[in-house]
Design a protein around this motif. Structure first.
Motif, PDB file in Angstrom:
ATOM      1  N   GLN A   1      32.776 -39.649  50.285  1.00  0.00           N
ATOM      2  CA  GLN A   1      32.647 -39.341  51.701  1.00  0.00           C
ATOM      3  C   GLN A   1      34.120 -39.243  52.367  1.00  0.00           C
ATOM      4  N   VAL A   2      35.001 -40.010  52.016  1.00  0.00           N
ATOM      5  CA  VAL A   2      36.435 -40.163  52.509  1.00  0.00           C
ATOM      6  C   VAL A   2      36.974 -38.850  52.024  1.00  0.00           C
ATOM      7  N   ARG A   3      37.015 -38.509  50.810  1.00  0.00           N
ATOM      8  CA  ARG A   3      37.484 -37.470  50.183  1.00  0.00           C
ATOM      9  C   ARG A   3      37.016 -36.052  50.611  1.00  0.00           C
ATOM     10  N   ASP A   4      35.621 -35.914  50.724  1.00  0.00           N
ATOM     11  CA  ASP A   4      35.232 -34.760  51.279  1.00  0.00           C
ATOM     12  C   ASP A   4      35.422 -34.543  52.745  1.00  0.00           C
ATOM     13  N   GLY A   5      35.386 -35.663  53.459  1.00  0.00           N
ATOM     14  CA  GLY A   5      35.457 -35.639  55.007  1.00  0.00           C
ATOM     15  C   GLY A   5      37.090 -35.156  55.425  1.00  0.00           C
ATOM     16  N   ALA A   6      38.010 -35.813  54.545  1.00  0.00           N
ATOM     17  CA  ALA A   6      39.237 -35.463  54.666  1.00  0.00           C
ATOM     18  C   ALA A   6      39.574 -33.976  54.304  1.00  0.00           C
ATOM     19  N   ALA A   7      39.142 -33.388  53.269  1.00  0.00           N
ATOM     20  CA  ALA A   7      39.033 -32.254  52.980  1.00  0.00           C
ATOM     21  C   ALA A   7      38.447 -31.057  54.011  1.00  0.00           C
ATOM     22  N   ILE A   8      37.312 -31.447  54.801  1.00  0.00           N
ATOM     23  CA  ILE A   8      36.860 -30.649  55.634  1.00  0.00           C
ATOM     24  C   ILE A   8      37.506 -30.426  56.887  1.00  0.00           C
ATOM     25  N   LEU A   9      38.081 -31.882  57.187  1.00  0.00           N
ATOM     26  CA  LEU A   9      38.913 -31.753  58.432  1.00  0.00           C
ATOM     27  C   LEU A   9      40.229 -31.147  58.151  1.00  0.00           C
ATOM     28  N   ALA A  10      40.777 -31.466  57.078  1.00  0.00           N
ATOM     29  CA  ALA A  10      42.022 -30.941  56.684  1.00  0.00           C
ATOM     30  C   ALA A  10      42.216 -29.531  56.965  1.00  0.00           C
ATOM     31  N   PHE A  11      41.043 -28.780  56.786  1.00  0.00           N
ATOM     32  CA  PHE A  11      40.686 -27.353  56.648  1.00  0.00           C
ATOM     33  C   PHE A  11      40.246 -26.821  58.077  1.00  0.00           C
ATOM     34  N   LEU A  12      39.478 -27.559  58.861  1.00  0.00           N
ATOM     35  CA  LEU A  12      38.962 -27.010  60.051  1.00  0.00           C
ATOM     36  C   LEU A  12      39.881 -27.435  61.192  1.00  0.00           C
ATOM     37  N   MET A  13      40.679 -28.443  61.282  1.00  0.00           N
ATOM     38  CA  MET A  13      41.283 -28.914  62.472  1.00  0.00           C
ATOM     39  C   MET A  13      42.468 -27.907  62.728  1.00  0.00           C
ATOM     40  N   PRO A  14      43.401 -27.387  61.590  1.00  0.00           N
ATOM     41  CA  PRO A  14      44.325 -26.286  61.803  1.00  0.00           C
ATOM     42  C   PRO A  14      43.588 -25.165  62.268  1.00  0.00           C
ATOM     43  N   VAL A  15      42.476 -24.748  61.915  1.00  0.00           N
ATOM     44  CA  VAL A  15      41.761 -23.636  62.311  1.00  0.00           C
ATOM     45  C   VAL A  15      41.427 -23.436  63.808  1.00  0.00           C
ATOM     46  N   PHE A  16      40.773 -24.701  64.076  1.00  0.00           N
ATOM     47  CA  PHE A  16      40.587 -25.011  65.465  1.00  0.00           C
ATOM     48  C   PHE A  16      41.550 -24.914  66.525  1.00  0.00           C
ATOM     49  N   VAL A  17      43.020 -25.428  66.072  1.00  0.00           N
ATOM     50  CA  VAL A  17      44.284 -25.373  66.840  1.00  0.00           C
ATOM     51  C   VAL A  17      44.410 -23.865  66.820  1.00  0.00           C
ATOM     52  N   ASP A  18      44.470 -23.302  65.676  1.00  0.00           N
ATOM     53  CA  ASP A  18      45.036 -21.923  65.689  1.00  0.00           C
ATOM     54  C   ASP A  18      44.149 -21.034  66.525  1.00  0.00           C
ATOM     55  N   VAL A  19      42.932 -21.075  66.564  1.00  0.00           N
ATOM     56  CA  VAL A  19      41.986 -20.244  67.614  1.00  0.00           C
ATOM     57  C   VAL A  19      42.145 -20.724  68.796  1.00  0.00           C
ATOM     58  N   MET A  20      42.698 -21.905  69.054  1.00  0.00           N
ATOM     59  CA  MET A  20      43.033 -22.232  70.457  1.00  0.00           C
ATOM     60  C   MET A  20      44.295 -21.767  70.883  1.00  0.00           C
ATOM     61  N   MET A  21      45.210 -21.645  70.167  1.00  0.00           N
ATOM     62  CA  MET A  21      46.502 -21.222  70.252  1.00  0.00           C
ATOM     63  C   MET A  21      46.491 -19.364  70.539  1.00  0.00           C
ATOM     64  N   VAL A  22      45.793 -18.965  69.978  1.00  0.00           N
ATOM     65  CA  VAL A  22      45.611 -17.476  69.735  1.00  0.00           C
ATOM     66  C   VAL A  22      44.885 -16.957  71.106  1.00  0.00           C
ATOM     67  N   ASN A  23      44.110 -17.826  71.771  1.00  0.00           N
ATOM     68  CA  ASN A  23      43.390 -17.826  72.927  1.00  0.00           C
ATOM     69  C   ASN A  23      43.696 -18.656  73.854  1.00  0.00           C
ATOM     70  N   PRO A  24      45.044 -18.620  74.453  1.00  0.00           N
ATOM     71  CA  PRO A  24      45.415 -19.750  75.516  1.00  0.00           C
ATOM     72  C   PRO A  24      44.728 -19.484  77.117  1.00  0.00           C
ATOM     73  N   HIS A  25      44.227 -18.483  77.205  1.00  0.00           N
ATOM     74  CA  HIS A  25      43.712 -18.348  78.361  1.00  0.00           C
ATOM     75  C   HIS A  25      42.441 -18.619  78.674  1.00  0.00           C
ATOM     76  N   GLU A  26      41.874 -18.975  77.532  1.00  0.00           N
ATOM     77  CA  GLU A  26      40.281 -19.682  77.431  1.00  0.00           C
ATOM     78  C   GLU A  26      40.563 -20.894  78.374  1.00  0.00           C
ATOM     79  N   ASP A  27      39.167 -21.425  78.883  1.00  0.00           N
ATOM     80  CA  ASP A  27      39.316 -22.733  79.552  1.00  0.00           C
ATOM     81  C   ASP A  27      38.813 -23.606  78.343  1.00  0.00           C
TER      82      ASP A  27
END
Length: 158
Positions: free
Chosen positions: A122-148
């Motif tokens: 669970q730790v290995r899989d959870g870390a892999a999921i988060l390691a991929f998704l978190m930068p994507v979430f941040v990137d989407v937010m950075m590309v859309n700075p005018h969103e609330d």
């Protein structure tokens, strides 16, 4: 009532609203592809693991009203299967992050410790999921700075 206790964990729509927005704004469909292609196996294992399911631990720790945690677990599995059938990325994210929150609690509060054999998959899989998704979430937010994106809950405070 126990559903109220679980619902008080976070305000309704907060997390789901974020997932809905970030998935909708992910022009490259990276979140969708990750869930359906890269991490479909680890996500299935995580969602079907009772050891990362909040009601299991509430029952295990003697909290009243969780004697039927197994029915909750089966219902959660049915919701997950429905989300898969409908390819509902947002619902899958909610279920996955509920499980990841329990896994986080196990790590932070001592249920899964460094170099132990407990919960390693669970730790290995959870870390892999988060390691991929978190930068994507941040990137989407950075590309859309005018969103609330809402007010930061933990802003810098002097």
């Amino acid at each position: 009532m126990r559903t109220g206790a679980l619902a008080r964990r976070r305000a309704p729509g907060e997390v789901g609203g974020f997932f809905k927005k970030v998935a909708a704004l992910d022009a490259g469909q990276r979140i969708y592809d990750a869930i359906w292609d890269s991490f479909s196996g680890p996500i299935r294992v995580l969602v079907h693991n009772k050891y990362v399911f909040t009601p299991f631990w509430k029952h295990h720790n003697g909290v009243e009203g969780f004697e039927d945690w197994e029915e909750w677990f089966r219902a959660s599995g049915r919701r997950f299967r429905r989300a898969l059938e409908e390819r509902d990325t947002v619902r899958v994210l909610r279920l996955v992050f509920d499980r990841l929150y329990v896994l986080r609690n196990q790590i932070v509060h001592g249920g899964a410790t460094w170099n132990s054999r407990v919960n390693r998959d669970q730790v290995r899989d959870g870390a892999a999921i988060l390691a991929f998704l978190m930068p994507v979430f941040v990137d989407v937010m950075m590309v859309n700075p005018h969103e609330d994106w809402g007010r930061p809950f933990y802003p810098v405070v002097e």
